[in-house]
Design a protein around this motif. Sequence first.
Motif: not given
Length: 409
Positions: A276-277, A282
């Motif tokens: 998910e990061y 991002l």
Amino acid sequence: MSDATAEAAPATTRPGGLAARLHGPRTYAVLIGALVLLALPFYVDRFWLQAGLFAMAAAIGAIGLNMLTGATGQLSMGHAFFLAVGAYGYCVLAGESGTENGHTLTGLGLPTWLAAILAVLLAGVAGGIFSPIAGRLRGAYLGIATLALIFIGQHVLFNAGSLTGGYNGRAVPPLSVFGFTFDDTELVVAAVPFGASEKLWYAGLLALLLSALFARGVLRGRPGRAMNAIRDHRIAAGVMGVPVARYRAGVFVLSSMYAGLAGVLLALVFQRTVPEYFGMILSLEYLAMIVIGGLGSVAGAVIGAAFVSLLPQVFTHYSDSLPLVSAPGTGGLAPGEASRYLYGAAVVAVVLFLPGGLARLGLDRAKRPAVPKRPAVPRQPEPPDRSAAPNQPAAPNPPATPKNPGEKS
């Protein structure tokens, strides 16, 4: 000093030469900053070291994106995809096969230092596969094409459980170089216990320094001039003999390798990779980093990365004492959301009032040469005004000087 003497004088003795630059305030500031960074693990706790490591990893990735977007003018929205390739590539190459969270994980068990190098190269290979598209598209078209990488990457990360561990991710093997392991095994240095964060601090500093020096050499050399020419006017660059498509593809591969190195460092700091990061947020954060810091500047990428990556950490740490910010999970404005609002406003402010980014703040003033003051010139007496008495006769000519008797006429 004459012009010939000034030309014959060595460059180190001229005003503004090498000696003057080495003894300038900027050199002293860099030395003091380096000493502070080297001494930080002895005086600060683990929270600030981890925050600094996140900033270092973000700075490495931002430098690569700045060469692509800031120096070459290629908009990329898929930078997070290549960070994920570096992070999960290291986990697969260095990890061992086994079962974790209901997933049978695949691992090659390579030496961790070799796995880190291969993970960076793997990110470069992923960028090379996409480079033919990057060499032919530009602007918003390339941005939309790279945005597809985010959706492809998220689908693979969540569904390839044997490689990524699924939604919960997989553990990251600690880095080991020549028998020295960057793990939580306690190492006492000058009566200070060194854990994983303290050890990784110096590895991150070295990686950031080498990345910044290499990028600075590229931007200041012939490739950098070609990249700037492509950014400013690609048709004129092609007429001058610059292979536009080849340069665009090459810079895209180089930027992908920088992102892969940032992903490896992030994985080592997190000690666990989570799919998910590595999402769209991002990638947007990396674009905010290079805009806030300054497009086309290595120092700007580092400054912007520190600003964007440290802000959520500081808000989380001081959420109890900051107004309008609440601790995560307690309702209200979370630190992550507050930080996004703040650096979103910073992007707008920089675009409106400081187009060169935070790296240019005060730099133009410092580089502006001092204009020497002109010496005061005494005022000449004004000629008498003859317009007031137009009928006044002109003054007679002075009598001729008599000649000597022996002088010939």
